[in-house]
Design an enzyme around this catalytic site. Structure first.
Site, PDB file in Angstrom:
ATOM      1  N   ASP A  48      -2.090  -8.500  11.551  1.00 16.01           N
ATOM      2  CA  ASP A  48      -3.452  -8.889  11.198  1.00 16.01           C
ATOM      3  C   ASP A  48      -3.981 -10.070  12.010  1.00 16.01           C
ATOM      4  O   ASP A  48      -5.182 -10.331  12.020  1.00 16.01           O
ATOM      5  CB  ASP A  48      -3.517  -9.225   9.699  1.00 16.01           C
ATOM      6  CG  ASP A  48      -3.184  -8.005   8.853  1.00 16.01           C
ATOM      7  OD1 ASP A  48      -3.724  -6.933   9.145  1.00 16.01           O
ATOM      8  OD2 ASP A  48      -2.380  -8.129   7.915  1.00 16.01           O
ATOM      9  N   HIS A  70       5.846 -12.753   7.292  1.00 22.33           N
ATOM     10  CA  HIS A  70       6.077 -11.362   6.903  1.00 22.33           C
ATOM     11  C   HIS A  70       7.275 -11.288   5.964  1.00 22.33           C
ATOM     12  O   HIS A  70       8.218 -12.065   6.097  1.00 22.33           O
ATOM     13  CB  HIS A  70       6.337 -10.468   8.126  1.00 22.33           C
ATOM     14  CG  HIS A  70       6.091  -9.026   7.841  1.00 22.33           C
ATOM     15  ND1 HIS A  70       7.052  -8.203   7.310  1.00 22.33           N
ATOM     16  CD2 HIS A  70       4.966  -8.276   7.951  1.00 22.33           C
ATOM     17  CE1 HIS A  70       6.535  -6.999   7.128  1.00 22.33           C
ATOM     18  NE2 HIS A  70       5.276  -7.019   7.497  1.00 22.33           N
ATOM     19  N   ARG A  72       3.281  -4.867  16.603  1.00 23.24           N
ATOM     20  CA  ARG A  72       1.896  -4.373  16.488  1.00 23.24           C
ATOM     21  C   ARG A  72       0.932  -5.461  16.968  1.00 23.24           C
ATOM     22  O   ARG A  72      -0.132  -5.179  17.526  1.00 23.24           O
ATOM     23  CB  ARG A  72       1.593  -3.983  15.036  1.00 23.24           C
ATOM     24  CG  ARG A  72       2.476  -2.854  14.526  1.00 23.24           C
ATOM     25  CD  ARG A  72       2.291  -2.641  13.037  1.00 23.24           C
ATOM     26  NE  ARG A  72       2.601  -3.826  12.255  1.00 23.24           N
ATOM     27  CZ  ARG A  72       2.389  -3.962  10.948  1.00 23.24           C
ATOM     28  NH1 ARG A  72       1.865  -2.956  10.262  1.00 23.24           N
ATOM     29  NH2 ARG A  72       2.711  -5.078  10.309  1.00 23.24           N
ATOM     30  N   SER A 117       0.825  -1.221   0.000  1.00 22.50           N
ATOM     31  CA  SER A 117       0.000   0.000   0.000  1.00 22.50           C
ATOM     32  C   SER A 117       0.857   1.269   0.000  1.00 22.50           C
ATOM     33  O   SER A 117       0.590   2.216  -0.752  1.00 22.50           O
ATOM     34  CB  SER A 117      -0.958  -0.004   1.192  1.00 22.50           C
ATOM     35  OG  SER A 117      -0.271  -0.261   2.391  1.00 22.50           O
ATOM     36  N   HIS A 128      -1.866  -8.912   1.912  1.00 26.55           N
ATOM     37  CA  HIS A 128      -1.537  -7.647   2.603  1.00 26.55           C
ATOM     38  C   HIS A 128      -2.676  -7.324   3.587  1.00 26.55           C
ATOM     39  O   HIS A 128      -3.001  -8.144   4.444  1.00 26.55           O
ATOM     40  CB  HIS A 128      -1.303  -6.569   1.534  1.00 26.55           C
ATOM     41  CG  HIS A 128      -0.769  -5.254   2.028  1.00 26.55           C
ATOM     42  ND1 HIS A 128      -0.115  -5.106   3.226  1.00 26.55           N
ATOM     43  CD2 HIS A 128      -0.788  -4.006   1.467  1.00 26.55           C
ATOM     44  CE1 HIS A 128       0.241  -3.839   3.376  1.00 26.55           C
ATOM     45  NE2 HIS A 128      -0.167  -3.140   2.326  1.00 26.55           N
TER      46      HIS A 128
HETATM   47  N1  HAX Z   1       1.231 -19.710   5.593  1.00 24.30           N
HETATM   48  C1  HAX Z   1       1.678 -20.606   4.686  1.00 24.30           C
HETATM   49  N2  HAX Z   1       2.731 -20.412   3.886  1.00 24.30           N
HETATM   50  C2  HAX Z   1       3.386 -19.251   4.054  1.00 24.30           C
HETATM   51  C3  HAX Z   1       3.017 -18.289   5.002  1.00 24.30           C
HETATM   52  C4  HAX Z   1       1.876 -18.552   5.781  1.00 24.30           C
HETATM   53  N3  HAX Z   1       1.417 -17.684   6.661  1.00 24.30           N
HETATM   54  N4  HAX Z   1       3.861 -17.262   4.917  1.00 24.30           N
HETATM   55  C5  HAX Z   1       4.737 -17.542   3.936  1.00 24.30           C
HETATM   56  N5  HAX Z   1       4.448 -18.749   3.410  1.00 24.30           N
HETATM   57  C6  HAX Z   1       5.093 -19.400   2.285  1.00 24.30           C
HETATM   58  C7  HAX Z   1       5.017 -18.501   1.062  1.00 24.30           C
HETATM   59  O1  HAX Z   1       3.763 -18.606   0.430  1.00 24.30           O
HETATM   60  C8  HAX Z   1       6.164 -19.005   0.245  1.00 24.30           C
HETATM   61  O2  HAX Z   1       5.752 -20.210  -0.389  1.00 24.30           O
HETATM   62  P1  HAX Z   1       6.234 -20.587  -1.885  1.00 24.30           P
HETATM   63  O3  HAX Z   1       7.702 -20.734  -1.765  1.00 24.30           O
HETATM   64  O4  HAX Z   1       5.504 -21.818  -2.170  1.00 24.30           O
HETATM   65  O5  HAX Z   1       5.847 -19.415  -2.736  1.00 24.30           O
HETATM   66  C9  HAX Z   1       7.203 -19.380   1.298  1.00 24.30           C
HETATM   67  O6  HAX Z   1       6.487 -19.545   2.532  1.00 24.30           O
HETATM   68  C10 HAX Z   1       8.254 -18.308   1.515  1.00 24.30           C
HETATM   69  O7  HAX Z   1       7.613 -17.092   1.815  1.00 24.30           O
HETATM   70  P2  HAX Z   1       8.340 -15.988   2.711  1.00 24.30           P
HETATM   71  O8  HAX Z   1       9.598 -15.581   2.004  1.00 24.30           O
HETATM   72  O9  HAX Z   1       8.468 -16.444   4.117  1.00 24.30           O
HETATM   73  O10 HAX Z   1       7.269 -14.808   2.720  1.00 24.30           O
HETATM   74  P3  HAX Z   1       6.992 -13.733   1.590  1.00 24.30           P
HETATM   75  O11 HAX Z   1       7.863 -12.573   1.847  1.00 24.30           O
HETATM   76  O12 HAX Z   1       7.023 -14.319   0.230  1.00 24.30           O
HETATM   77  O13 HAX Z   1       5.473 -13.359   1.885  1.00 24.30           O
HETATM   78  C11 HAX Z   1       3.611 -12.802   3.225  1.00 24.30           C
HETATM   79  C12 HAX Z   1       5.118 -12.592   3.013  1.00 24.30           C
HETATM   80  C13 HAX Z   1       3.167 -11.866   4.348  1.00 24.30           C
HETATM   81  C14 HAX Z   1       2.887 -12.425   1.946  1.00 24.30           C
HETATM   82  C15 HAX Z   1       3.350 -14.267   3.617  1.00 24.30           C
HETATM   83  O14 HAX Z   1       4.003 -14.544   4.840  1.00 24.30           O
HETATM   84  C16 HAX Z   1       1.869 -14.614   3.712  1.00 24.30           C
HETATM   85  O15 HAX Z   1       1.277 -14.922   2.684  1.00 24.30           O
HETATM   86  N6  HAX Z   1       1.277 -14.569   4.953  1.00 24.30           N
HETATM   87  C17 HAX Z   1      -0.144 -14.818   5.134  1.00 24.30           C
HETATM   88  C18 HAX Z   1      -0.972 -13.616   4.723  1.00 24.30           C
HETATM   89  C19 HAX Z   1      -0.771 -12.482   5.685  1.00 24.30           C
HETATM   90  O16 HAX Z   1      -0.862 -12.631   6.890  1.00 24.30           O
HETATM   91  N7  HAX Z   1      -0.525 -11.287   5.145  1.00 24.30           N
HETATM   92  C20 HAX Z   1      -0.389 -10.061   5.943  1.00 24.30           C
HETATM   93  C21 HAX Z   1       1.061  -9.659   6.110  1.00 24.30           C
HETATM   94  C22 HAX Z   1       1.224  -8.376   6.899  1.00 24.30           C
HETATM   95  C23 HAX Z   1       0.679  -7.251   6.145  1.00 24.30           C
HETATM   96  O17 HAX Z   1       1.120  -6.832   5.101  1.00 24.30           O
HETATM   97  N8  HAX Z   1      -0.409  -6.752   6.609  1.00 24.30           N
HETATM   98  O18 HAX Z   1      -1.094  -5.895   5.879  1.00 24.30           O
END
Ligand code: HAX
Length: 440
Positions: free
Chosen positions: A375, A318, A327, A240, A270
């Site tokens: 979140d 994250h 947070r 964002s 996000h």
């Molecule tokens: N559950 C399952 N798998 C997860 C995971 C979770 N909570 N978090 C990361 N992974 C997976 C990823 O999907 C990725 O898988 P692939 O290799 O198959 O693509 C792998 O672990 C490596 O990811 P990472 O390097 O640890 O994390 P990223 O930087 O790629 O992604 C995210 C960060 C926040 C998008 C991710 O942790 C996620 O999808 N979390 C769940 C959704 C979430 O809570 N989002 C909010 C984040 C905070 C925010 O921005 N708030 O607004």
């Protein structure tokens, strides 16, 4: 000194630092880029500048150099409350200075003048199908206000001048942060309360007025203040904030920029994760806990079912953080210190998930960070106070995030940051550089 004058002085003092860096040290290397980063979402590449907040992977966020507890402790409190007003935080985010009470009062008074949302904005939002997601309504509402942009008017005036352009961004930014809670309360009442609208109470600060306008209790006023402050900023690389910065870098005005930022916030990876957490928790209770108390074992099974279905555990992981999000902890502490909430069944389930999920995610072995983010906890508080419509939670996030995004683009213009334009390469180029052991 008034906020805008203080800001003007700070921006003018800051400019020579940027000029010196680019003129004298422009070729100094601060990072290099790997193929992983190029394909993997530009993770960790140092290519954005902001002084508003900084995210340390271990420590978490600092707003203007202060941790969350330090920020809450330092700022003047709302009358009769242990929490600061959102207005005092806005002053602090913009200037880095802890405001005095008269300076806070000035911002509170200024926002009251700015907060009137034009009727055509409400009409535009009301014209949408009522089933539209509230984030669509919020984004449309912000975009509809673009007609009033002072920055766009200045740009089109024939007198555009880069040195003072920030002043009209500041004007738009203040209008947006003052109006977004009013617009959001309107959306809430339109969508969930049969369009029973509640008028602004001009005696209240922003957080308290938002609570009032959505028909909430006295206690919720602090929830709103805390929530908006906690969600305001998380340095510049998140979707964002980055989208807002990117769009504004083309000199699109703050309305275009923040509407775009909100569209990014609406993604499930996000800001939408806060509604996903509630959705997951409710479905877990429905499916696994028919007539029985939730247990860690049941939660573990449900988490594995989610992961085995190829889905993410919402609220965990994250891109930058490598520990529990402060947070999350601030909101958890709020729950623990609020009588009634600390024994709330939903809080108990979310706390159990906190005990189990990091182990499951570690065993799963993919995520680099098995700990909860902001979140994972936020929905519990909202639900407890009667905001049970969890598709609204990302709107609340959007109200808070406006503070960070608007403070950032005010400074972007003040310091004359360039239009953003990274370079793309082809897969064949990557393959060639891979075979050669790097790009020479
Ligand atoms: N559950 C399952 N798998 C997860 C995971 C979770 N909570 N978090 C990361 N992974 C997976 C990823 O999907 C990725 O898988 P692939 O290799 O198959 O693509 C792998 O672990 C490596 O990811 P990472 O390097 O640890 O994390 P990223 O930087 O790629 O992604 C995210 C960060 C926040 C998008 C991710 O942790 C996620 O999808 N979390 C769940 C959704 C979430 O809570 N989002 C909010 C984040 C905070 C925010 O921005 N708030 O607004």
């Amino acid at each position: 000194m008034a906020l805008k004058d203080t800001l003007k002085q700070k921006i003018e003092e800051h400019r020579p630092r940027i000029t010196k860096l680019t003129k004298e040290f422009g070729k100094v290397k601060i990072d290099e880029v790997t193929i992983d980063q190029c394909i993997g979402g530009a993770r960790d590449i140092r290519s954005l500048v902001t002084d508003i907040s900084y995210l340390d992977p271990q420590e978490g966020i600092r707003f203007r150099g202060k941790t969350i507890p330090e920020t809450f402790a330092a700022l003047p409190k709302a009358a009769g409350s242990n929490y600061p007003t959102v207005e005092s935080f806005w002053y602090f985010l913009l200037t880095g200075d802890v405001p005095t009470q008269p300076q806070v009062d000035e911002v509170v008074a200024e926002w009251k003048v700015r907060q009137a949302v034009p009727q055509y904005v409400f009409d535009a939002v009301s014209a949408l199908p009522i089933e539209s997601h509230p984030m669509v309504m919020l984004s449309v509402g912000i975009l509809a206000m673009q007609k009033d942009s002072k920055f766009a008017a200045f740009y089109n005036s024939g007198k555009f001048n880069k040195m003072v352009a920030w002043e009209s961004v500041y004007e738009d930014a203040c209008d947006i942060v003052a109006r977004i809670p009013i617009l959001s309360a309107f959306i809430y009442n339109l969508k969930y309360r049969g369009n029973k609208q509640i008028a602004i109470d001009p005696s209240l600060d922003m957080g308290a007025n938002f609570a009032h306008m959505i028909g909430q209790s006295e206690e919720y006023k602090d929830v709103a203040r805390m929530y908006f402050i906690l969600h305001s900023d998380h340095e510049s690389g998140n979707v964002s904030a980055h989208t807002t910065h990117l769009v504004h870098s083309a000199l699109s005005d703050p309305y275009y920029a923040y509407s775009a930022g909100l569209n990014g916030l609406a993604g499930p990876l996000h800001g939408l994760a806060n509604q996903e957490v509630l959705d997951w928790t409710m479905k877990f209770q429905e499916k696994y806990c028919k007539g029985v108390e939730p247990t860690k074992e049941l939660i573990k099974n449900a988490l594995w079912d989610t992961l085995n279905a190829g889905q993410v555990i919402p609220g965990y992981g994250h891109a930058v953080l490598r520990k529990t999000d402060p947070r999350y902890m601030a909101q958890r502490e709020f729950c623990q210190n609020t009588p009634g909430l600390k024994d709330d069944p939903l809080f108990k389930v979310v706390s159990m998930i906190f005990e189990v999920a990091p182990g499951v995610l570690t065993e799963h072995g993919k995520t680099k960070n098995p700990w909860p983010n902001v979140d994972a906890q936020s929905g519990v508080i909202q639900y407890y106070f009667g905001l049970t419509e969890w598709d609204f939670y990302t709107v609340l996030f959007g109200v808070g995030r406006a503070l960070g995004c608007m403070a950032n683009i005010t400074w972007d213009r003040g310091l004359g940051y360039a239009i953003e334009r990274p370079k793309s390469v082809t897969t064949a180029m990557l393959e060639k550089w891979a075979a050669e052991g790097g790009r020479n």
